[in-house]
Design a protein around this motif. Structure first.
Motif, PDB file in Angstrom:
ATOM      1  N   ASP A   1       0.857  -1.178   0.000  1.00 54.46           N
ATOM      2  CA  ASP A   1       0.000   0.000   0.000  1.00 54.46           C
ATOM      3  C   ASP A   1       0.897   1.232   0.000  1.00 54.46           C
ATOM      4  OD1 ASP A   1      -2.750   1.187   0.267  1.00 54.46           O
ATOM      5  OD2 ASP A   1      -1.723   2.125   1.968  1.00 54.46           O
ATOM      6  N   MET A   2       0.820   2.022  -1.072  1.00 55.69           N
ATOM      7  CA  MET A   2       1.679   3.189  -1.233  1.00 55.69           C
ATOM      8  C   MET A   2       0.813   4.407  -1.519  1.00 55.69           C
ATOM      9  SD  MET A   2       4.594   1.508  -3.703  1.00 55.69           S
ATOM     10  CE  MET A   2       3.489   1.698  -5.064  1.00 55.69           C
ATOM     11  N   TRP A   3       0.759   5.305  -0.581  1.00 58.34           N
ATOM     12  CA  TRP A   3       0.029   6.560  -0.769  1.00 58.34           C
ATOM     13  C   TRP A   3      -1.416   6.323  -1.220  1.00 58.34           C
ATOM     14  CZ3 TRP A   3       4.550   5.572  -3.654  1.00 58.34           C
ATOM     15  CH2 TRP A   3       5.723   5.971  -3.034  1.00 58.34           C
ATOM     16  N   GLY A   4      -1.997   5.278  -0.656  1.00 58.18           N
ATOM     17  CA  GLY A   4      -3.377   4.973  -0.986  1.00 58.18           C
ATOM     18  C   GLY A   4      -3.557   4.168  -2.257  1.00 58.18           C
ATOM     19  N   VAL A   5      -2.451   3.642  -2.818  1.00 60.82           N
ATOM     20  CA  VAL A   5      -2.508   2.814  -4.027  1.00 60.82           C
ATOM     21  C   VAL A   5      -1.922   1.445  -3.706  1.00 60.82           C
ATOM     22  CG1 VAL A   5      -1.747   2.530  -6.401  1.00 60.82           C
ATOM     23  CG2 VAL A   5      -2.301   4.807  -5.539  1.00 60.82           C
ATOM     24  N   SER A   6      -2.685   0.389  -3.981  1.00 60.29           N
ATOM     25  CA  SER A   6      -2.169  -0.966  -3.810  1.00 60.29           C
ATOM     26  C   SER A   6      -1.324  -1.339  -5.022  1.00 60.29           C
ATOM     27  CB  SER A   6      -3.323  -1.957  -3.661  1.00 60.29           C
ATOM     28  OG  SER A   6      -4.066  -1.681  -2.501  1.00 60.29           O
TER      29      SER A   6
ATOM     30  N   VAL B   1       1.260  10.037  -8.021  1.00 57.79           N
ATOM     31  CA  VAL B   1       0.262  10.312  -6.976  1.00 57.79           C
ATOM     32  C   VAL B   1       0.735  11.378  -5.988  1.00 57.79           C
ATOM     33  CG1 VAL B   1      -0.737   8.003  -7.181  1.00 57.79           C
ATOM     34  CG2 VAL B   1       1.083   8.391  -5.528  1.00 57.79           C
ATOM     35  N   GLN B   2       2.057  11.561  -5.860  1.00 53.05           N
ATOM     36  CA  GLN B   2       2.561  12.589  -4.945  1.00 53.05           C
ATOM     37  C   GLN B   2       2.764  13.923  -5.645  1.00 53.05           C
ATOM     38  OE1 GLN B   2       6.056  10.432  -3.302  1.00 53.05           O
ATOM     39  NE2 GLN B   2       5.038  10.740  -1.321  1.00 53.05           N
TER      40      GLN B   2
ATOM     41  N   GLY C   1      -4.700   9.410 -12.122  1.00 51.96           N
ATOM     42  CA  GLY C   1      -3.684   9.740 -13.129  1.00 51.96           C
ATOM     43  C   GLY C   1      -2.725   8.632 -13.461  1.00 51.96           C
ATOM     44  N   LEU C   2      -2.980   7.402 -12.978  1.00 54.36           N
ATOM     45  CA  LEU C   2      -2.082   6.274 -13.238  1.00 54.36           C
ATOM     46  C   LEU C   2      -2.493   5.580 -14.529  1.00 54.36           C
ATOM     47  CD1 LEU C   2      -1.831   4.977  -9.575  1.00 54.36           C
ATOM     48  CD2 LEU C   2      -0.031   6.119 -10.882  1.00 54.36           C
ATOM     49  N   ASN C   3      -1.671   5.732 -15.549  1.00 53.56           N
ATOM     50  CA  ASN C   3      -1.939   5.222 -16.893  1.00 53.56           C
ATOM     51  C   ASN C   3      -1.026   4.029 -17.159  1.00 53.56           C
ATOM     52  OD1 ASN C   3      -1.365   4.986 -19.832  1.00 53.56           O
ATOM     53  ND2 ASN C   3      -2.877   6.625 -19.986  1.00 53.56           N
ATOM     54  N   ALA C   4      -1.636   2.870 -17.459  1.00 51.99           N
ATOM     55  CA  ALA C   4      -0.845   1.654 -17.667  1.00 51.99           C
ATOM     56  C   ALA C   4       0.171   1.821 -18.791  1.00 51.99           C
ATOM     57  CB  ALA C   4      -1.767   0.472 -17.970  1.00 51.99           C
TER      58      ALA C   4
ATOM     59  N   VAL D   1       8.613   0.969 -11.984  1.00 49.97           N
ATOM     60  CA  VAL D   1       7.163   1.172 -12.059  1.00 49.97           C
ATOM     61  C   VAL D   1       6.649   1.681 -10.711  1.00 49.97           C
ATOM     62  CG1 VAL D   1       4.931   0.038 -12.387  1.00 49.97           C
ATOM     63  CG2 VAL D   1       6.853  -0.559 -13.870  1.00 49.97           C
ATOM     64  N   GLU D   2       7.177   1.106  -9.627  1.00 50.72           N
ATOM     65  CA  GLU D   2       6.761   1.540  -8.281  1.00 50.72           C
ATOM     66  C   GLU D   2       7.109   3.011  -8.054  1.00 50.72           C
ATOM     67  OE1 GLU D   2       7.902   0.440  -3.631  1.00 50.72           O
ATOM     68  OE2 GLU D   2       8.187  -1.063  -5.207  1.00 50.72           O
ATOM     69  N   TYR D   3       8.329   3.418  -8.420  1.00 53.69           N
ATOM     70  CA  TYR D   3       8.726   4.815  -8.265  1.00 53.69           C
ATOM     71  C   TYR D   3       7.854   5.729  -9.113  1.00 53.69           C
ATOM     72  CZ  TYR D   3      12.959   2.706  -6.295  1.00 53.69           C
ATOM     73  OH  TYR D   3      13.844   1.974  -5.547  1.00 53.69           O
TER      74      TYR D   3
END
Length: 895
Positions: A782-787, A893-894, A843-846, A885-887
């Motif tokens: 769980d990172m900044w509200g994103v799994s 999101v930040q 705003g997370l685009n695959a 990808v994680e970074y």
């Protein structure tokens, strides 16, 4: 007056002045520096440069030409066209400047009723080399000026210009000299007063008269060159633009509106529901269609087929620009054949060979249209990805690199990209696009210049050619006593070769066949009192000169007597393969159809390949039938004959000729079984077909749009190959314990069993893989509200990864989540990224995320915002790719 009549008047006029009419050479002229004939003098280069003695003192021609350097400007100006016809008259050491000018004046201004062109003398302007530009002409070309004055041209209508405009050379060492250009004043409607010096749109050049007087040793630019000395003979080389003369005599504004182009424009406008002249943008597109359709027709007539290299690429580009222009005019389903047929009606009176090639041209056009439809779809996908990327980055601009990639990879012109971008509310970085285009053009020009530079290497060969032609006597003799005429080593004429040295030998006559017409060169030796010289290659670097590359077994000097001895076994093998090539050609035309004509070939002892025009592959049954027909011809022991005859007679007999080949007035016709196989050919052949032994057709494949290739073995090579296949069959039947006639069924059954087993294994692997989906959800960070769920898999293909990523994503439900999985192989890793709707709302685009990770793997990727795939070459960086990808998620999101 129609263009065809203008051309006829030109030729008839010069024939009446003692010139020989020379037919147009093919656009595919055999010149290493040119893709196509691009000037009327090209077929005459060997005579103008002194490589060969001219067969005529005076000649005239209408030469087909193609230039594509400024293809992007076609339709935008009246100056740029790809196909054009150059009218020319030539003198090889006969008449010179005064007569050339007088001929031109008489033809240009003479009465129409007397077969001349009838231009008003008061509208004629001319240019000559002006004073102060050339050391040999300190006061300019006074002889040309005085001749024009003597004909009544007013002094104010004669303008002196510099080397750039009024001195001609080829851009490489060779002939050069001042020139005089003829212009016609079109009137104040077209521009300012003041002659060609003031406005070359109003004052239109129609004819350039070149006075060749000097041999240039070095050429650095149009205006910067060194003069070696005077030419041995002074020559006349002229070029008059048929299309330019036609637009003036037909009273139209530009070459696109002449009688040989405008009917295509009219048909294209009707297909699009447009009216030519109503809209500038549409007019440009229609002119592109008119020009490119005619050029494509003429190139295909001369044997070019669309491809991805050289001539084929040029044709493909012309045809695709035509289709794109029609689509931009609103015609979604473009009928190239319909437009080509209109052009055929315009051109076949002058070039009747178009009708002979029409069926093949139609097939090529239909196949290229279908191919481009697929290409457009692929390019559109790339465009959509670029648009999505721009929007994800918050930009309203499509990068110039993307526009260039669309142009260079998929053939999208910038105007199509601009229109598609505009529909998406974006603009294109045209500046960056133009920069990349300029860089590409600069590379192309540098390559062309490098090719031209290679001409300097032929100087040694031209020096030896000046001493005489090398007669080939190898049709009847394999060993002849002869004498060394000259030697070449390291590109220079030398006075001896040392033992062990690699060098080139020119003989007074030779029995060695030089590589030509698809036939490999002979092998053998030259034997002298000093030793034996192995012949390892034989070529014709300039027309009429045969050069033998040898490994010296002793010292050799010009004038030495040698025995030239062809390897008889090697020659017999070459004869067998070459004759078999003719048999395959005849069999293809008989069984596939008359359009299955030769597009290229290569043969050597034991082996041949043959390229032919066809848009469809050969079925297994047809291949077997062709092989059987060839072997039947061999068993029938067809008589093989070779006869010398005039070219016109050979063509009248229906002898097949290769596109692009330049044939002499007297040609050699090789027949097998009379008319069954009748071809123009200078190669060596067996005396009877049975001497070929047998032919084994190996396979067939495509080598370009509209071109297929068959390969075959002949004689003992064919027998040995069949023997090896028999041994393989025996081994397989023994292993599988079946009879030979049961082998196919047994292997087929094994393959089916294997497919079933592989499917079961894949299903088990997939089930096992999907069973791990809940664990991936459970282990997600769980990172900044994103799994974020991620994992590295070994030897899991991209398809399975996509299925798993979709399953895991769906199990997150309404949560904001990203799934990133790496699989593939060690050399070809695959990365898949999937996002939930909640994640995309943040705003997370695959597609954007997969490009970040794939870049670490040494590759790229893309796709939709909810599911995207990428790949690379470095599986060792799989964990780093997932961290990237994680970074990237954190960065988005930040903020």
């Amino acid at each position: 007056m129609k263009a065809a009549e203008i051309g006829r008047r030109f030729v008839d006029f010069f024939v009446s002045k003692g010139h020989t009419e020379v037919p147009s050479a093919s656009l595919l002229y055999n010149d290493p520096t040119l893709l196509f004939v691009n000037a009327g003098m090209v077929p005459f280069k060997p005579y103008l440069m002194g490589e060969l003695p001219a067969p005529w003192k005076r000649a005239t021609s209408i030469q087909k030409c193609v230039r594509t350097l400024d293809i992007e400007e076609v339709g935008k100006t009246t100056r740029h066209g790809t196909f054009f016809q150059m009218l020319g008259n030539f003198s090889f050491g006969d008449y010179f400047k005064k007569e050339a000018i007088e001929f031109a004046w008489e033809l240009v201004t003479g009465p129409l009723a007397e077969g001349r062109l009838g231009f008003d003398p008061n509208m004629v302007w001319v240019t000559v080399l002006g004073p102060g530009f050339h050391p040999d002409y300190p006061e300019g070309d006074t002889e040309a000026r005085d001749t024009w004055l003597s004909l009544g041209v007013p002094p104010e209508h004669i303008q002196g210009r510099g080397l750039k405009d009024n001195y001609w050379h080829m851009g490489v060492p060779g002939p050069g000299g001042p020139c005089s250009e003829i212009y016609i004043d079109r009137g104040p409607k077209y521009g300012a007063e003041g002659g060609p010096e003031a406005d070359e749109d109003r004052f239109l050049e129609i004819w350039n008269l070149v006075f060749e007087t000097e041999e240039l040793s070095t050429v650095r630019s149009k205006e910067d060159f060194d003069i070696a000395g005077p030419m041995k003979t002074r020559n006349i080389d002229t070029g008059a633009g048929l299309e330019r003369i036609a637009l003036l005599m037909q009273g139209v504004d530009n070459m696109y509106e002449t009688d040989e182009v405008f009917p295509v424009i009219e048909r294209a406008a009707a297909m699009a529901g447009k009216r030519y002249g109503a809209d500038h943008t549409d007019d440009v597109r229609l002119r592109v269609v008119g020009d490119h359709v005619r050029s494509s027709l003429m190139l295909m007539t001369d044997g070019v087929t669309p491809g991805n290299e050289a001539r084929g690429y040029v044709l493909r580009r012309l045809m695709r620009r035509t289709i794109r222009s029609m689509r931009l005019l609103g015609v979604e389903k473009v009928s190239l054949t319909e437009l080509l047929d209109v052009s055929r009606q315009c051109m076949h009176a002058t070039y009747p060979e178009i009708d002979d090639q029409w069926e093949r041209i139609k097939d090529i056009a239909d196949n290229e249209s279908e191919s481009f439809e697929r290409t457009l779809n692929s390019g559109t996908q790339l465009f959509d990805m670029a648009v999505a990327e721009a929007r994800a980055a918050g930009s309203n601009e499509l990068g110039g690199d993307k526009a260039f990639q669309l142009h260079d990879t998929y053939g999208f012109p910038i105007d199509l990209t601009l229109e598609m971008a505009s529909e998406q509310g974006l603009h294109v970085d045209e500046t960056a696009f133009r920069t990349l285009m300029d860089q590409q053009k600069a590379r192309a020009k540098a390559d062309a210049k490098a090719k031209k530079g290679n001409l300097q290497d032929a100087e040694s060969y031209r020096e030896l050619r000046d001493r005489g032609e090398t007669p080939f006597v190898g049709y009847s003799e394999l060993t002849v006593p002869t004498r060394v005429r000259g030697l070449v080593a390291d590109g220079h004429v030398v006075d001896h070769l040392r033992a062990g040295q690699l060098g080139e030998v020119v003989l007074e006559e030779t029995p060695f066949y030089a590589e030509m017409g698809g036939q490999d060169a002979d092998a053998g030796v030259l034997r002298s009192d000093a030793g034996e010289f192995e012949v390892i290659d034989v070529q014709r670097p300039v027309p009429g000169l045969v050069v033998h590359t040898v490994r010296a077994g002793g010292e050799l000097r010009p004038g030495d007597e040698v025995q030239a001895m062809v390897d008889a076994v090697h020659r017999q093998g070459a004869c067998q393969a070459h004759s078999a090539t003719h048999i395959i050609h005849a069999a293809l035309r008989e069984l596939v159809g008359p359009t299955a004509t030769q597009a290229g070939s290569y043969n050597k002892p034991g082996y041949l390949r043959f390229d032919f025009n066809s848009s469809h592959g050969l079925s297994a049954a047809l291949k077997a039938e062709i092989e059987a027909r060839c072997n039947a011809a061999i068993r029938d022991d067809l008589e093989v004959s070779a006869t010398q005859m005039p070219l016109a007679q050979a063509k009248g007999m229906g002898a097949m000729a290769m596109f692009g080949e330049k044939y002499p007035d007297i040609v050699r016709v090789v027949e097998m079984g009379g008319p069954w196989s009748r071809e123009l050919c200078a190669g060596t052949h067996v005396l009877h077909a049975s001497q070929i032994g047998m032919l084994n057709l190996l396979g067939e494949q495509s080598v370009g749009a509209g071109t297929r290739r068959v390969e075959a073995l002949v004689s003992t090579d064919a027998f040995e190959h069949m023997a090896a296949e028999r041994a393989l069959v025996n081994q397989l039947t023994g292993t599988l314990k079946v009879q030979p006639d049961q082998l196919t069924d047994r292997v087929g059954a094994l393959i089916e069993e294997l497919k079933v087993a592989q499917k079961q294994i894949a299903e088990l692997k997939a089930a096992q893989l999907l069973a791990g989906a809940p664990q991936l959800v459970s282990d997600a960070k769980d990172m900044w509200g994103v799994s974020f769920a991620s994992k590295r898999y070994h030897d899991v293909d991209a398809g399975a990864l996509r299925t798993l990523a979709g399953q895991v994503r769906d199990q997150f439900g309404d949560r904001s989540a990203v799934v990133a999985l790496v699989g593939g192989s060690a050399t070809k890793p695959a990365l898949v990224v999937a996002t939930t709707r909640a994640a995309r709302d943040r705003g997370l685009n695959a597609g954007a995320l997969v490009r970040e990770g794939a870049g670490v793997l040494g590759g790229n990727g893309g796709g939709k915002p909810d599911l995207a795939q990428g790949g690379g070459t470095d599986a060792g960086k799989a964990d780093e790719a997932l961290r990237t990808v994680e970074y990237a998620i954190g960065h988005v999101v930040q903020g």
